[in-house]
Enzyme design. Structure first.
Site, PDB file in Angstrom:
ATOM      1  N   LEU A   8       0.866  -1.169   0.000  1.00 39.64           N
ATOM      2  CA  LEU A   8       0.000   0.000   0.000  1.00 39.64           C
ATOM      3  C   LEU A   8       0.904   1.221   0.000  1.00 39.64           C
ATOM      4  O   LEU A   8       1.877   1.282   0.750  1.00 39.64           O
ATOM      5  CB  LEU A   8      -0.878   0.030   1.257  1.00 39.64           C
ATOM      6  CG  LEU A   8      -2.184  -0.768   1.266  1.00 39.64           C
ATOM      7  CD1 LEU A   8      -2.823  -0.691   2.643  1.00 39.64           C
ATOM      8  CD2 LEU A   8      -3.146  -0.269   0.210  1.00 39.64           C
ATOM      9  N   ASP A   9       0.587   2.199  -0.837  1.00 38.00           N
ATOM     10  CA  ASP A   9       1.380   3.426  -0.880  1.00 38.00           C
ATOM     11  C   ASP A   9       1.354   4.129   0.475  1.00 38.00           C
ATOM     12  O   ASP A   9       0.404   3.973   1.247  1.00 38.00           O
ATOM     13  CB  ASP A   9       0.806   4.388  -1.935  1.00 38.00           C
ATOM     14  CG  ASP A   9       1.008   3.882  -3.350  1.00 38.00           C
ATOM     15  OD1 ASP A   9       1.881   3.021  -3.543  1.00 38.00           O
ATOM     16  OD2 ASP A   9       0.277   4.340  -4.250  1.00 38.00           O
TER      17      ASP A   9
END
Length: 325
Positions: free
Chosen positions: A49-50
């Site tokens: 996940l960024d």
């Protein structure tokens, strides 16, 4: 003079921790923090996940890392907000503003456009992604100002629900819930929807609410984990076989279990199947049955896939007897 750093005594830890990753941390930073808190020897996550995204991040410890690929392939659900009328260099709020356009679309046009993105679609992976080219991540090329040709990829949008929209005012936006196949870039989806609406767009919010059968309501936070003692932290770990929810279970006796763990095929009255979770006793152990590994069945033969070591099995049985089937 700085105080000496306390050396953490690592230990075998096996299981799955459902973490609600906070904003501002990379998936690896969140993983390393949880690994340190659990004093785990081995850990991995099931898809990045960024830093600007939050939500469900299953963390795998010990034997669970052998099956993390299964959840890399799982469908994901996201909630996201797309700011309309502005295009950025990265497709999200972290990038530089590169284009501004007037938003003239109606609510009906938004619904019509969203319908066009349902089902199989083609996406060009963004330059600001972790995809590798010649051993180097695309985002590294992007930071150097280089843009490479990328082949479109087929992904599937299973559901695309409009949660909210505001088309008037200074900050027009739409909020969406997306359930999609692996490999879907929500930033790219947001940009493509903005282009289809004739005004462009970029993501201002992204949260993963589910991955496979794991939901945000089951997750814990790093803050909560830090406040616990070690016993409570370990109690949050889900059994390794949680990753194999869609697998058919086959239980073996002691003799067949030993041979299976040696990689030998077993014969039985089993229908063909690609996804088998095999349980049985660890040889010469006497403890309750536990997960031995994965397999598939062809013509009545049980053929081993990913196997746990007898040491891992024994440690799982001794520390988590409730994981037996």
């Amino acid at each position: 003079m700085d105080a000496p750093r306390t050396r953490v005594q690592r230990r075998p830890v096996h299981g799955v921790l459902l973490l609600d990753k906070p904003l501002g941390l990379s998936s690896n930073q969140a993983l390393q923090k949880a690994k340190w808190l659990l004093r785990a020897e081995k850990a991995g996550h099931t898809g990045t996940l960024d830093p600007l995204a939050s939500g469900v991040l299953p963390l795998c410890f010990g034997a669970a890392t052998k099956f993390s690929q299964i959840h890399l392939d799982a469908d994901k659900t996201y909630e996201t907000t797309v700011r309309l009328g502005q295009k950025t260099s990265t497709g999200d709020a972290e990038g530089d503003l590169v284009q501004t356009r007037e938003v003239t679309c109606t609510a009906g046009e938004v619904v019509e456009v969203l319908d066009r993105f349902m089902g199989p679609i083609s996406q060009v992976p963004p330059m600001h992604s972790a995809l590798k080219r010649d051993g180097k991540a695309l985002y590294e090329y992007a930071r150097e100002g280089e843009v490479l040709e990328r082949e479109p990829r087929q992904v599937v949008i299973h559901d695309l629900e409009l949660l909210d929209l505001r088309l008037q005012g200074d900050e027009p936006e739409i909020s969406l819930r997306v359930r999609c196949s692996k490999g879907t870039y929500i930033r790219t989806l947001g940009e493509d929807i903005g282009e289809a609406l004739g005004c462009g767009g970029h993501l201002t919010r992204l949260r993963r609410t589910a991955t496979g059968a794991f939901h945000e309501s089951q997750c814990t936070t790093l803050q909560a984990l830090e406040a616990m003692d070690e016993t409570d932290r370990l109690a949050l770990l889900r059994p390794v076989h949680t990753l194999l929810e869609n697998h058919t279970v086959i239980a073996l006796g002691a003799e067949d279990a030993g041979r299976f763990l040696s990689g030998l095929r077993r014969r039985g009255d089993w229908p063909d199947s690609d996804q088998i979770a095999v349980f049985g006793p660890c040889p010469d152990d006497g403890l309750p049955p536990a997960l031995l590994g994965t397999a598939h069945v062809r013509a009545g033969e049980l053929i081993a896939g990913r196997l746990l070591s007898p040491t891992d099995i024994r440690q799982i049985q001794e520390t988590s007897p409730e994981t037996a089937t």
